[in-house]
Design a protein around this motif. Structure first.
Motif, mmCIF file in Angstrom:
data_model
loop_
_atom_site.group_PDB
_atom_site.id
_atom_site.type_symbol
_atom_site.label_atom_id
_atom_site.label_comp_id
_atom_site.label_asym_id
_atom_site.label_seq_id
_atom_site.Cartn_x
_atom_site.Cartn_y
_atom_site.Cartn_z
ATOM 1 N N GLU A 1 15.458 48.347 -24.700
ATOM 2 C CA GLU A 1 14.228 48.753 -25.386
ATOM 3 C C GLU A 1 13.540 49.924 -24.699
ATOM 4 N N GLY A 2 13.818 50.110 -23.427
ATOM 5 C CA GLY A 2 13.160 51.153 -22.647
ATOM 6 C C GLY A 2 12.797 50.628 -21.268
ATOM 7 N N ARG A 3 11.848 51.282 -20.662
ATOM 8 C CA ARG A 3 11.397 50.887 -19.324
ATOM 9 C C ARG A 3 10.402 49.733 -19.480
ATOM 10 N N MET A 4 10.756 48.565 -18.945
ATOM 11 C CA MET A 4 9.949 47.360 -19.121
ATOM 12 C C MET A 4 9.229 47.034 -17.818
ATOM 13 N N ILE A 5 7.910 46.910 -17.904
ATOM 14 C CA ILE A 5 7.076 46.593 -16.743
ATOM 15 C C ILE A 5 6.437 45.235 -16.985
ATOM 16 N N THR A 6 6.659 44.304 -16.070
ATOM 17 C CA THR A 6 6.128 42.949 -16.199
ATOM 18 C C THR A 6 5.140 42.691 -15.074
ATOM 19 N N VAL B 1 -2.406 54.978 -21.370
ATOM 20 C CA VAL B 1 -2.265 53.754 -22.161
ATOM 21 C C VAL B 1 -1.596 52.669 -21.324
ATOM 22 N N LYS B 2 -0.502 53.022 -20.673
ATOM 23 C CA LYS B 2 0.207 52.057 -19.831
ATOM 24 C C LYS B 2 -0.706 51.476 -18.766
ATOM 25 N N SER B 3 -1.452 52.328 -18.092
ATOM 26 C CA SER B 3 -2.311 51.870 -17.000
ATOM 27 C C SER B 3 -3.434 50.983 -17.515
ATOM 28 N N ALA B 4 -4.005 51.331 -18.674
ATOM 29 C CA ALA B 4 -5.072 50.505 -19.245
ATOM 30 C C ALA B 4 -4.557 49.108 -19.567
ATOM 31 N N VAL C 1 4.704 47.345 -26.836
ATOM 32 C CA VAL C 1 5.620 48.484 -26.839
ATOM 33 C C VAL C 1 4.790 49.731 -27.111
ATOM 34 N N SER C 2 4.675 50.606 -26.132
ATOM 35 C CA SER C 2 3.816 51.780 -26.262
ATOM 36 C C SER C 2 4.419 52.768 -27.255
ATOM 37 N N PRO C 3 3.642 53.145 -28.292
ATOM 38 C CA PRO C 3 4.177 54.075 -29.294
ATOM 39 C C PRO C 3 4.179 55.526 -28.833
ATOM 40 N N GLN D 1 2.172 36.403 -17.965
ATOM 41 C CA GLN D 1 2.790 37.707 -17.742
ATOM 42 C C GLN D 1 2.491 38.660 -18.890
ATOM 43 N N THR D 2 1.970 39.829 -18.530
ATOM 44 C CA THR D 2 1.795 40.917 -19.483
ATOM 45 C C THR D 2 2.981 41.865 -19.341
ATOM 46 N N VAL D 3 3.564 42.233 -20.485
ATOM 47 C CA VAL D 3 4.759 43.084 -20.494
ATOM 48 C C VAL D 3 4.449 44.355 -21.277
ATOM 49 N N LEU D 4 4.740 45.501 -20.676
ATOM 50 C CA LEU D 4 4.612 46.785 -21.371
ATOM 51 C C LEU D 4 5.962 47.481 -21.360
ATOM 52 N N ILE D 5 6.349 48.018 -22.510
ATOM 53 C CA ILE D 5 7.629 48.715 -22.646
ATOM 54 C C ILE D 5 7.341 50.142 -23.076
ATOM 55 N N GLU D 6 7.905 51.105 -22.369
ATOM 56 C CA GLU D 6 7.755 52.516 -22.737
ATOM 57 C C GLU D 6 9.130 53.131 -22.929
ATOM 58 N N ALA D 7 9.283 53.865 -24.023
ATOM 59 C CA ALA D 7 10.567 54.483 -24.329
ATOM 60 C C ALA D 7 10.883 55.612 -23.355
#
Length: 449
Positions: A222-227, A177-180, A169-171, A191-197
């Motif tokens: 939780e926000g925008r979830m990218i899997t 950060v998301k791209s890295a 969950v990106s603070p 599966q890698t999951v990133l969530i951004e508010a």
């Protein structure tokens, strides 16, 4: 100073009406990603319209250091022979990313799940910028980072021997950060999951999908979830890079600053996660028309026709910040000539860019006679209408290309000339800025005054 050489001051004087077409460079964000993802394919990726600024060229050299073949065939025409996901070789030397915060953070992500070691450095500006926001999530994959105090360059990344997928969950709202994280997830199983508010620029998601990665985006509580499903075989692509909206901001805003101007800025990428400035300018009353709407390399694009006219100050919605974070410096310069207050809130990310951009713009504008208010995450410009900026100052750019270009544009419409202390940093993103603006009618002089 430009980082390594003697400072080169440049002065902007009051300009006649700007006229003509401004062919700005290719999009920097897409150019970085095209080189990195091309290096992670098996086969030959071809890129047209690549931005040939120092930042992007540094990413190309880095991809060569990791084993990819990167070749220039003509202006903006490049090819990359990739080594595949997980195929990076260990570099023989330190990777110097110059001024490129995007480049260094994305490259760290791309190599963090490969069992190799790489050391990164950059120019004086980049060495001041914090890397912890990227190295913290990369550690979750199993990578290790060893840098200077405060998580600063030079820094050595030891890639994960046995990477694991991550849910993160990106603070902070940060496309870097998301791209890295997503690039690191490419070589992690599962599966890698990133969530951004807050939604940030989505070039990485679009391009990963274009290269054949399995990536899904959905809106959740939780926000925008990218899997992202790891360990794909990426397919080489032919990429046409649209022109950079962040670079387009300067001729667009210059035309709105200089009375009587009419400028065409063709083929500008209008990805909705990047186009917040143009929405803001229209809200301020700017005369901008969007012509010949089309798609370039999977990204929406159009030609922008801009005419000078009176502007009014507005409250810029804080939720728009992520879609225009790089454009606040030139917006602040333009706001000085609007009628009334322009309020910019939720912009604390500007404190950790190439410079502290809130402070750099505030000090520079005050030196030019502009009244303002400044806080940790806001800037309020008290505009007094066209022709109201006194100028007559030399502004410190702090090795920041956007600060330099913003004050040169303001100098075109100020009562007295504005000098920047060094134009060297401009080459990182917009190497032809000076001749392009002079071609529209801008009046620049080397040196002070």
């Amino acid at each position: 100073m430009s980082g390594t050489g003697t400072p080169r001051p440049l002065t902007a004087r009051k300009s006649p009406p700007l006229k003509g077409a401004a062919a700005v460079p290719g999009d920097k964000s897409i150019s970085h990603r095209a080189l990195i993802l091309g290096a992670l394919t098996i086969g030959r990726t071809e890129v047209r319209g690549l931005l040939e600024g120092e930042d992007v060229l540094g990413t190309g050299r880095a991809m060569q250091a990791f084993g990819a073949q990167v070749e220039r065939h003509g202006p903006g025409e490049w090819s990359i022979e990739g080594v595949g996901v997980g195929g990076f070789a260990e570099p023989a030397d330190v990777i110097d990313c110059g001024n490129a915060g995007t480049g260094v953070r994305l490259i760290m992500g791309a190599m963090a799940t490969t069992p190799i070691t790489a050391t990164f450095t950059g120019d004086a500006s980049l060495r001041k910028r914090p890397m912890g926001r990227v190295t913290d999530p990369l550690a979750l994959f199993g990578a290790q980072a060893f840098g200077r105090s405060g998580g600063r360059l030079p820094m050595t990344i030891v890639g994960a021997e046995n990477p694991v997928p991550v849910r993160y969950v990106s603070p902070v709202p940060s496309a870097q950060v998301k791209s890295a994280v997503l690039l690191a997830g490419l070589n992690a199983p599962g599966q890698t999951v990133l969530i951004e508010a807050e939604a940030t620029r989505d070039h990485s998601e679009r391009m990963l999908a274009g290269f054949g990665a399995e990536i899904v985006t959905e809106v959740t509580d939780e926000g925008r979830m990218i899997t992202l499903t790891g360990q794909p075989e990426l397919k080489p692509q032919k990429i046409d890079v649209p022109r950079d909206p962040s670079s387009a901001a300067f001729p667009v805003c210059a035309a709105l600053l200089v009375e009587g101007s009419q400028v065409l800025v063709p083929n500008i990428g209008l990805n909705p996660t990047r186009a917040g400035l143009f929405t803001t300018l229209v809200d301020m009353g700017a005369d901008i028309t969007f012509e010949n709407a089309r798609s370039e390399g999977g990204e929406p694009a159009a030609d922008l026709r801009v005419r000078f006219g009176p502007l009014k100050g507005i409250d810029v919605p804080p939720e728009r910040a992520a879609s225009m974070i790089d454009e606040y410096p030139i917006l602040a310069a333009l706001a000085a000539t609007a009628e009334g207050n322009t309020v910019m809130r939720g912009i604390k990310e500007l404190r950790v860019k190439e410079s502290d951009r809130i402070d750099a713009m505030a000090r520079g504008l005050e030196a030019c006679g502009v009244s303002l208010e400044e806080g940790e995450d806001y800037l309020i410009i008290h505009g007094r209408g066209p022709g109201s900026v006194a100028g007559g100052a030399t502004v410190a750019t702090h090795l920041d290309h956007r600060i330099a270009m913003s004050f040169l544009c303001l100098g075109m419409a100020s009562l007295k000339p504005i000098t920047i202390d060094d134009l060297g940093a401009i080459a990182t993103s917009f190497p032809d800025f000076v001749p392009l603006m002079e071609g529209l009618g801008a009046v620049f002089h080397a040196g002070n005054g």
